[in-house]
Design a protein around this motif. Structure first.
Motif: not given
Length: 274
Positions: A17, A22, A48, A67, A69
């Motif tokens: 990521p 991140a 993540v 990305a 999470h």
């Protein structure tokens, strides 16, 4: 269920990521809390992962960076689920935006059973007053009338006239439909294996209250017309029977119990046949 380890959501090899995305854990958590409408519904951060923007591979700087999470879902009835918050940022920009927030199941999540079409869920007896049960075009129990003879028709001349005029039923019972019905009736309460049939003085086929069906089922099935039997108005097999057989009589012997016999009610033994 305990918290899901971060390793379950670790980035795949070669898809690390972006550092900026991140690090945006609290922004992602805030987005999940906003959707859940309850801070307590969003559990600890699970990890993540980088997301590809195309099917060919991970997103490159020229397309932007994305990305996701993951946070544990602390909701009743959602064991094994997690919040997935997808973040993105444009090339050469530090501003992080929220793409979407969804609740996703994990490998051990509780899921609803797979949806089953209504015609596969339906069971005999489910139809009640006012219900409509539409037939399907591919029902194997029925075939177009022009593909099969009407099994209940016993007047060939009348059938020819009906075909010429284009009247009659659009679909008739298929051989498969007749076989299914026959099997169901034989295994039902009015088949030869029922307790009443096993204790009957005689079979239905020799009873005066027996009304045979027409067509190819004539020799195997009929309808009972005796108001004093539980089979009255029902389709019964030829080898079914009950205690109300039309020819059943009681004969008493000297010094012995009465016996049930089946015989003709009319004695012609003393008359000559002309």
């Amino acid at each position: 269920m305990g918290p899901v380890p971060d390793s379950a959501f670790a980035a795949a090899p070669g898809s690390t990521p972006d550092d900026v995305l991140a690090a945006a854990v609290e922004q992602a958590r805030a987005a999940a809390v906003d959707v859940a409408a309850d801070p307590a519904a969003v559990g600890p951060h699970l990890g993540v992962t980088a997301e590809p923007l195309t099917d060919e591979g991970p997103a490159g700087p020229e397309l932007g960076l994305v990305a996701t999470h993951s946070f544990a879902a602390a909701l009743p009835g959602y064991d094994g689920w997690h919040w997935a918050v997808t973040l993105a940022r444009a090339p050469d920009a530090d501003e992080v935006t929220v793409d979407e927030v969804v609740l996703l199941p994990g490998d051990s999540a509780l899921l609803a059973p797979a949806w089953v079409p209504w015609h596969e869920r339906l069971r005999p007896g489910d139809l009640s007053v006012g219900d409509v049960l539409p037939s399907t075009e591919d029902d194997p129990r029925l075939v177009p009338a022009y593909l099969a003879d009407d099994d209940s028709a016993d007047d060939p001349a009348g059938r020819v006239v009906a075909e010429e005029l284009g009247v009659g039923r659009e679909r008739v019972l298929s051989p498969e439909g007749r076989a299914e019905a026959s099997e169901r009736w034989r295994e039902g309460d009015f088949g030869a294996r029922s307790a009443m049939a096993r204790h009957a003085p005689g079979p239905c086929a020799s009873c005066g209250f027996w009304i045979p069906l027409t067509g190819s089922l004539r020799l195997s099935f009929g309808v009972c017309s005796n108001a004093y039997t539980p089979a009255d108005g029902h389709v019964v097999t030829a080898d079914f029977g009950c205690g109300a057989h039309s020819e059943a009589t009681l004969e008493r012997s000297l010094g012995g119990p009465a016996e049930v016999v089946t015989s003709a009610r009319y004695d012609t033994a003393d008359f000559d046949v002309l």
